[in-house]
Design a protein around this motif. Sequence first.
Motif, PDB file in Angstrom:
ATOM      1  N   ALA A   1      45.302  42.816  31.748  1.00  0.00           N
ATOM      2  CA  ALA A   1      45.796  44.071  31.180  1.00  0.00           C
ATOM      3  C   ALA A   1      46.312  43.830  29.776  1.00  0.00           C
ATOM      4  CB  ALA A   1      46.894  44.672  32.051  1.00  0.00           C
ATOM      5  N   VAL A   2      46.312  44.886  28.980  1.00  0.00           N
ATOM      6  CA  VAL A   2      46.965  44.881  27.673  1.00  0.00           C
ATOM      7  C   VAL A   2      48.141  45.844  27.739  1.00  0.00           C
ATOM      8  CG1 VAL A   2      44.863  44.301  26.418  1.00  0.00           C
ATOM      9  CG2 VAL A   2      45.447  46.703  26.795  1.00  0.00           C
TER      10      VAL A   2
ATOM     11  N   ALA B   1      49.092  47.898  36.374  1.00  0.00           N
ATOM     12  CA  ALA B   1      48.969  48.716  37.574  1.00  0.00           C
ATOM     13  C   ALA B   1      50.330  48.881  38.222  1.00  0.00           C
ATOM     14  CB  ALA B   1      47.995  48.083  38.568  1.00  0.00           C
ATOM     15  N   ASP B   2      50.473  49.948  38.991  1.00  0.00           N
ATOM     16  CA  ASP B   2      51.677  50.136  39.796  1.00  0.00           C
ATOM     17  C   ASP B   2      51.661  49.166  40.968  1.00  0.00           C
ATOM     18  OD1 ASP B   2      52.774  52.328  38.326  1.00  0.00           O
ATOM     19  OD2 ASP B   2      51.270  53.628  39.250  1.00  0.00           O
ATOM     20  N   ALA B   3      52.850  48.810  41.441  1.00  0.00           N
ATOM     21  CA  ALA B   3      52.936  47.981  42.636  1.00  0.00           C
ATOM     22  C   ALA B   3      52.509  48.794  43.851  1.00  0.00           C
ATOM     23  CB  ALA B   3      54.367  47.484  42.819  1.00  0.00           C
ATOM     24  N   ASP B   4      51.636  48.212  44.668  1.00  0.00           N
ATOM     25  CA  ASP B   4      51.233  48.880  45.901  1.00  0.00           C
ATOM     26  C   ASP B   4      50.837  47.836  46.935  1.00  0.00           C
ATOM     27  OD1 ASP B   4      48.498  48.117  45.542  1.00  0.00           O
ATOM     28  OD2 ASP B   4      48.234  49.810  44.174  1.00  0.00           O
ATOM     29  N   THR B   5      50.515  48.283  48.152  1.00  0.00           N
ATOM     30  CA  THR B   5      50.228  47.373  49.258  1.00  0.00           C
ATOM     31  C   THR B   5      48.839  46.758  49.174  1.00  0.00           C
ATOM     32  OG1 THR B   5      49.469  49.247  50.584  1.00  0.00           O
ATOM     33  CG2 THR B   5      51.781  48.626  50.779  1.00  0.00           C
ATOM     34  N   SER B   6      48.008  47.202  48.239  1.00  0.00           N
ATOM     35  CA  SER B   6      46.637  46.704  48.186  1.00  0.00           C
ATOM     36  C   SER B   6      46.521  45.360  47.494  1.00  0.00           C
ATOM     37  CB  SER B   6      45.738  47.723  47.473  1.00  0.00           C
ATOM     38  OG  SER B   6      46.119  47.855  46.118  1.00  0.00           O
ATOM     39  N   ARG B   7      47.547  44.946  46.765  1.00  0.00           N
ATOM     40  CA  ARG B   7      47.455  43.687  46.008  1.00  0.00           C
ATOM     41  C   ARG B   7      48.606  42.785  46.403  1.00  0.00           C
ATOM     42  NH1 ARG B   7      44.798  40.857  42.673  1.00  0.00           N
ATOM     43  NH2 ARG B   7      45.582  39.915  40.758  1.00  0.00           N
ATOM     44  N   HIS B   8      48.333  41.809  47.258  1.00  0.00           N
ATOM     45  CA  HIS B   8      49.356  40.872  47.689  1.00  0.00           C
ATOM     46  C   HIS B   8      48.687  39.568  48.085  1.00  0.00           C
ATOM     47  CE1 HIS B   8      48.157  41.676  51.863  1.00  0.00           C
ATOM     48  NE2 HIS B   8      48.101  42.939  51.495  1.00  0.00           N
ATOM     49  N   GLY B   9      49.479  38.492  48.192  1.00  0.00           N
ATOM     50  CA  GLY B   9      48.902  37.201  48.521  1.00  0.00           C
ATOM     51  C   GLY B   9      49.959  36.159  48.798  1.00  0.00           C
ATOM     52  N   LYS B  10      49.506  35.003  49.268  1.00  0.00           N
ATOM     53  CA  LYS B  10      50.395  33.896  49.604  1.00  0.00           C
ATOM     54  C   LYS B  10      50.749  33.067  48.370  1.00  0.00           C
ATOM     55  CE  LYS B  10      50.534  29.863  52.692  1.00  0.00           C
ATOM     56  NZ  LYS B  10      49.771  29.089  53.693  1.00  0.00           N
TER      57      LYS B  10
ATOM     58  N   GLY C   1      41.916  51.988  34.918  1.00  0.00           N
ATOM     59  CA  GLY C   1      41.262  52.978  34.073  1.00  0.00           C
ATOM     60  C   GLY C   1      42.176  54.000  33.461  1.00  0.00           C
ATOM     61  N   GLU C   2      43.484  53.826  33.593  1.00  0.00           N
ATOM     62  CA  GLU C   2      44.408  54.772  32.973  1.00  0.00           C
ATOM     63  C   GLU C   2      45.690  54.049  32.579  1.00  0.00           C
ATOM     64  OE1 GLU C   2      46.406  56.461  37.141  1.00  0.00           O
ATOM     65  OE2 GLU C   2      45.243  57.781  35.855  1.00  0.00           O
ATOM     66  N   PRO C   3      46.371  54.494  31.505  1.00  0.00           N
ATOM     67  CA  PRO C   3      47.598  53.830  31.073  1.00  0.00           C
ATOM     68  C   PRO C   3      48.737  54.052  32.061  1.00  0.00           C
ATOM     69  CG  PRO C   3      47.207  55.800  29.762  1.00  0.00           C
ATOM     70  CD  PRO C   3      45.991  55.614  30.612  1.00  0.00           C
ATOM     71  N   LYS C   4      49.614  53.060  32.158  1.00  0.00           N
ATOM     72  CA  LYS C   4      50.769  53.115  33.032  1.00  0.00           C
ATOM     73  C   LYS C   4      52.026  52.863  32.196  1.00  0.00           C
ATOM     74  CE  LYS C   4      48.370  53.413  36.926  1.00  0.00           C
ATOM     75  NZ  LYS C   4      48.486  54.534  37.890  1.00  0.00           N
TER      76      LYS C   4
END
Length: 411
Positions: free
Chosen positions: A365-366, A301-310, A391-394
């Motif tokens: 991911a593969v 996946a692309d980096a975005d603000t929806s996936r972050h954590g401590k 659901g799509e290649p990056k």
Amino acid sequence: MASALAAPAVFGYAGEGCKDGTPIGTVSLEGMTRTKPHVVLRELSMKSGVAYSDSLFTADARRLESLDLFSDIKLSCVQEGDQQNIVLQLTEIFPFIPAPAGKKTDQDGWMLGGALAYLNLFGEDIRSEIQYRTSLDPLFDNNEYAIYTSSPWLFGLPVGWNIELLRTDSYDELRNFHNASWLADLDLEWNFTQRFALLVSGAYRYMEKFGHVPEGGLGISFDTRDSPLDSRRGTYDEIMLTRVGAHDLPENFFEILTDFRGYYTAGRFISGLSALFRYRFGHAEFFDRFHHGGANTFRGADADTSRHGKHESLLNFEERFVLLERRPASVVGINFFYGVQLVAGLDGSFLWDDSDLDWSEYSGAVYGGIHLLIPALDRIRIEVGYAPDTGEPKIFVGLFEKNVSQRWRSR
């Protein structure tokens, strides 16, 4: 005009006219004009009185390759009685490089600019570089100024060191704030045995509008890899405790880090397994939260603000096929090397806060792609990743070994 010389056999070097089991007499070095002899001699297991073998030469050649100073390494032997004198022929990489400078980070994307680098200062295997880089999209919106100096030895002692001075003036779209900061960082690695090293780190950041962020760390590593660059066999294990901030500052936490990397080679196939784990006790400000996505973390996946954590854990299994083994080349008298590897692998990612960790925090991911091995940058990675969640290649392009860039993905 470019010319490519014969490359060594896959994962193996052989000395010309050398006989396995015959003791070594003298050791001579030829071809060097800048590098001090002791820089090479301290890496060699082939010494007077030691029985020669091609496997011993291969191990020494891998250590010399990791210095990133030589494009070609050849060995020949001259028989003299019941011994053989060895001659090591080394072709030096062009050390002085005024060139474009680029890097790829998950928060700034591609950054390009200018750099002035010297790869072998004083002939002592000291690398020093000055850089300016700016973002391409939007152009000149994010800017970075940096000075890097490093070496695997300090005053003749097996103490690797790295000094980094960094000025950043950019908008961090992953965390939605203007990052105007200064960073001074010092890392030391004291190899008190052949395999064990004591790790010491210290850094100071000044974040405009947020204040001072000091940090210091202490750790230990165990390294059996044949080479830290393009590793083929062995393992690397590290554990480190870092203190960030202080009790009277907004940021105040301890971080426990473990880093494992393992490699095994069979013919042209290189298998790699790695696991990075970081857990923090205390309060970490939003600008130090981990993110996943992109060439340096999670290639699904692309980096975005929806996936972050401590806290975070990054898992990887990668299979490499050596399409073209490392080989020397020269263009208008400038020596370098290159190699090509095909790759396929699996990425796993855990990213969570202080709540209990469970499988809902996991993403997989593969990916597959091609790696180009070159001096200084280690490798250029061109990879296509796919994760069921997206659901799509990056398509991702990364620099350096991913196991290295994931540790310092934002710098």
